[in-house]
Write a protein that holds these residues in place. Sequence first.
Motif, short mmCIF file in Angstrom:
data_model
loop_
_atom_site.label_atom_id
_atom_site.label_comp_id
_atom_site.label_asym_id
_atom_site.label_seq_id
_atom_site.Cartn_x
_atom_site.Cartn_y
_atom_site.Cartn_z
N MET A 75 -54.49 -14.88 88.28
CA MET A 75 -55.62 -15.14 87.39
C MET A 75 -55.14 -15.54 85.99
O MET A 75 -55.63 -16.50 85.39
N GLN A 76 -54.15 -14.81 85.48
CA GLN A 76 -53.62 -15.11 84.16
C GLN A 76 -52.95 -16.47 84.12
O GLN A 76 -53.11 -17.24 83.16
N ARG A 77 -52.22 -16.82 85.18
CA ARG A 77 -51.59 -18.14 85.26
C ARG A 77 -52.65 -19.25 85.24
O ARG A 77 -52.48 -20.28 84.58
N CYS A 78 -53.73 -19.02 85.96
CA CYS A 78 -54.80 -20.02 86.00
C CYS A 78 -55.42 -20.21 84.62
O CYS A 78 -55.68 -21.34 84.19
N TRP A 79 -55.65 -19.10 83.91
CA TRP A 79 -56.24 -19.20 82.58
C TRP A 79 -55.32 -19.95 81.62
O TRP A 79 -55.79 -20.71 80.77
N GLU A 80 -54.01 -19.75 81.74
CA GLU A 80 -53.07 -20.47 80.88
C GLU A 80 -53.21 -21.97 81.05
O GLU A 80 -53.22 -22.73 80.07
N VAL A 81 -53.34 -22.40 82.32
CA VAL A 81 -53.47 -23.83 82.59
C VAL A 81 -54.83 -24.34 82.12
O VAL A 81 -54.93 -25.40 81.49
N ILE A 82 -55.90 -23.61 82.41
CA ILE A 82 -57.23 -24.06 82.05
C ILE A 82 -57.40 -24.12 80.54
O ILE A 82 -57.99 -25.08 80.00
N ASP A 83 -56.90 -23.13 79.82
CA ASP A 83 -57.00 -23.14 78.35
C ASP A 83 -56.32 -24.37 77.76
O ASP A 83 -56.89 -25.05 76.89
N ALA A 84 -55.10 -24.65 78.21
CA ALA A 84 -54.31 -25.72 77.61
C ALA A 84 -54.74 -27.10 78.08
O ALA A 84 -54.70 -28.07 77.32
N GLN A 85 -55.17 -27.21 79.34
CA GLN A 85 -55.53 -28.51 79.91
C GLN A 85 -56.98 -28.50 80.38
O GLN A 85 -57.31 -28.97 81.47
N LYS A 112 -67.75 -19.04 79.09
CA LYS A 112 -67.63 -18.01 78.05
C LYS A 112 -66.31 -18.07 77.31
O LYS A 112 -66.19 -17.52 76.22
N ARG A 113 -65.32 -18.71 77.88
CA ARG A 113 -63.94 -18.62 77.41
C ARG A 113 -63.81 -19.08 75.96
O ARG A 113 -64.15 -20.22 75.61
N GLU A 114 -63.28 -18.22 75.11
CA GLU A 114 -63.14 -18.51 73.69
C GLU A 114 -61.99 -19.46 73.40
O GLU A 114 -62.02 -20.21 72.42
N THR A 115 -60.97 -19.42 74.24
CA THR A 115 -59.73 -20.16 73.94
C THR A 115 -59.64 -21.52 74.63
O THR A 115 -58.55 -22.12 74.67
N LEU A 116 -60.74 -22.02 75.18
CA LEU A 116 -60.70 -23.33 75.82
C LEU A 116 -60.37 -24.41 74.79
O LEU A 116 -61.01 -24.49 73.73
N ASN A 117 -59.42 -25.25 75.12
CA ASN A 117 -58.99 -26.32 74.21
C ASN A 117 -59.73 -27.61 74.60
O ASN A 117 -59.15 -28.54 75.15
N VAL A 118 -61.04 -27.66 74.29
CA VAL A 118 -61.87 -28.76 74.79
C VAL A 118 -63.09 -28.94 73.90
O VAL A 118 -63.55 -27.99 73.25
N LYS A 119 -63.61 -30.16 73.90
CA LYS A 119 -64.87 -30.42 73.19
C LYS A 119 -66.04 -29.83 73.97
O LYS A 119 -66.02 -29.79 75.20
N GLU A 120 -67.08 -29.46 73.25
CA GLU A 120 -68.24 -28.85 73.90
C GLU A 120 -68.98 -29.86 74.77
O GLU A 120 -69.56 -29.49 75.81
N LEU A 121 -68.95 -31.13 74.41
CA LEU A 121 -69.61 -32.15 75.23
C LEU A 121 -68.95 -32.25 76.60
O LEU A 121 -69.63 -32.47 77.61
N VAL A 122 -67.63 -32.08 76.66
CA VAL A 122 -66.92 -32.10 77.95
C VAL A 122 -67.39 -30.93 78.81
O VAL A 122 -67.60 -31.09 80.02
N LEU A 123 -67.58 -29.78 78.20
CA LEU A 123 -68.10 -28.63 78.94
C LEU A 123 -69.50 -28.89 79.47
O LEU A 123 -69.83 -28.52 80.60
N PHE A 124 -70.33 -29.52 78.67
CA PHE A 124 -71.70 -29.81 79.10
C PHE A 124 -71.70 -30.73 80.31
O PHE A 124 -72.40 -30.47 81.31
N HIS A 125 -70.92 -31.80 80.26
CA HIS A 125 -70.86 -32.73 81.39
C HIS A 125 -70.29 -32.05 82.63
O HIS A 125 -70.75 -32.31 83.76
N ALA A 126 -69.29 -31.17 82.46
CA ALA A 126 -68.73 -30.45 83.60
C ALA A 126 -69.78 -29.54 84.24
O ALA A 126 -69.87 -29.44 85.47
N ALA A 127 -70.57 -28.87 83.40
CA ALA A 127 -71.62 -27.99 83.92
C ALA A 127 -72.67 -28.79 84.68
O ALA A 127 -73.19 -28.34 85.71
N MET A 128 -72.99 -29.99 84.21
CA MET A 128 -73.96 -30.84 84.91
C MET A 128 -73.41 -31.27 86.27
O MET A 128 -74.15 -31.34 87.27
N ARG A 129 -72.11 -31.59 86.34
CA ARG A 129 -71.50 -31.96 87.62
C ARG A 129 -71.57 -30.79 88.61
O ARG A 129 -71.87 -30.96 89.79
#
Length: 539
Positions: free
Chosen positions: A258-268, A291-308
């Motif tokens: 789980m921790q390894r996955c979060w490292e990848v998701i946060d950075a990429q 909910k993740r505070e440390t995501l290295n991403v724009k909020e618009l990218v998150l919105f489009h991902a949630a719609m997908r």
Amino acid sequence: MPFPKLRLTKFWKVVHTFSRIKRKLRRKMEMNNQNPGAEKDDVEQQIQQRTSHRRSSFLASQVSNSAEPYQNLDSNHCSVNSETLDVIQPDSPTGTIASSVSTSISSSPSLWSCDNWHRGVTVRDRNAVMFNNELMSDVTFLVGPKNAAQRIPAHKYVLATGSSVFFAMFYGDLAENTSEIVTPDVEPEAFLTLLKYMYCDEIDLTPENVLDTLYAAKKYLVPHLARSCVEYLERSLSARNACVLLSQSHLFEEPDLMQRCWEVIDAQAEVALGSDSFVDVDQDTLECILKRETLNVKELVLFHAAMRWADAECSRQDLVVTPNSLRKVLGSALYLIRIPTMPLKEFANNVACSGVITLEETTNIFLHYTADIRPKIRFPCKQRAGLRTCTVHRFQSSAYRSNQWRYRGRCDSIQFAVDRRIFIAGFGLYGSSSGGAEYKVKIELKRGGKSLAENHTKFFSDGSSSTFAVTFPHPVQVEPHVYYTASATLCGNELSYFGQEGLTESTSNDVTFQFQCSPESTNGTGVQGGQIPELIFYA
């Protein structure tokens, strides 16, 4: 199986006869002085031919006799394979015949049959013959969905010694005396992988069976196999599969994975959220990501991902895809997207036009952007912290001279390795040493000659000895103990600063870097001096 005494007596008589023949032939050779070398070769050849013929005949008769008690068995389970005799060498000492046959059996499992499987050298060899074999099996598993279940034979003793669950099932206080066990929740391939580990001490994992095998190993409490599955997943972890593996690590309660996955998701995060597998995660994992505070991403990218994800969920629930159905399947996850932190133009052109949020919510968010008195809204208004970038420095000082450092499209390059997984975001580069100047630059990261990422861009130097960050479009995952090549090709008329007093090893944020010269460097950069003074990374 030991030979009967009478047969052994006959065997030794044959040996003594061969010995007498051999002595006579040698005496004849010694008396022949015309061509002793050729005569010796001829004699040895005769001895070998006769010995080979007699031994093969003798052993064939023994194997044939020993097979008689099994003649009435099913031919699928029992056969006498004469190919095992081929390994007996003509010049082998007679005392090693049995060991030669044993060696043949242990090294050629495909030749084992019911009359010789027990001659395997090790317990593992003998157990391996019993894997997926009905011979002496005392339990059968019906594995897989009811209409497509596969019958898999097994042996209770072997299973019980490898799993406490199987021990309780077969020999515990509540053991059931049954010869067939229905196992609909395990895939047949995964169950066979589990049994192969128990019988043969071998682990055969593939991208297709590893998750199912991990489930089987967890179900039957086989910790070493489960650990091997997790290690396999960690080695194959990338941004493309990190989200679905995060979902599985929650299910299997594997905190390290789980921790390894979060490292990848946060950075990429942008690559991970754009992957095909992201839409397959469960609702709980989706909410954890949003909910993740440390995501290295724009909020618009998150919105489009949630719609997908919502679109795919509508298909899974056989719902017509409409703004209302998208909003319905998202539920409370919609309010984890920090919409008010988007730039106003992004909100207006994307979220406000989607129809997923209500008219009242749209109005309140517009007022949040523009009004002095902001209305209360359900969406979080605080920017995500993201990841903090780290920097490692290669040089202890910098300098400039009247004839260095010039750029004419030649490559500055250095090789590096790290002691744990990181994500390279870009490089820090030196700029002009004679006032402000603009440089065109191509940066690239390679592994084993293969390009992992590159970027063509520009940067402006203000004439100071400071470094200037040039980044890749997405951070690049770098594995430990492997050398990578960092390259920068600059074009500019002005001279620049360069580094000196270079380090072969440097540590930053608990990550140790090792540097070595690169054969691709054609502009003078090396370990001791040159360009690329910094590597920018996430740890």
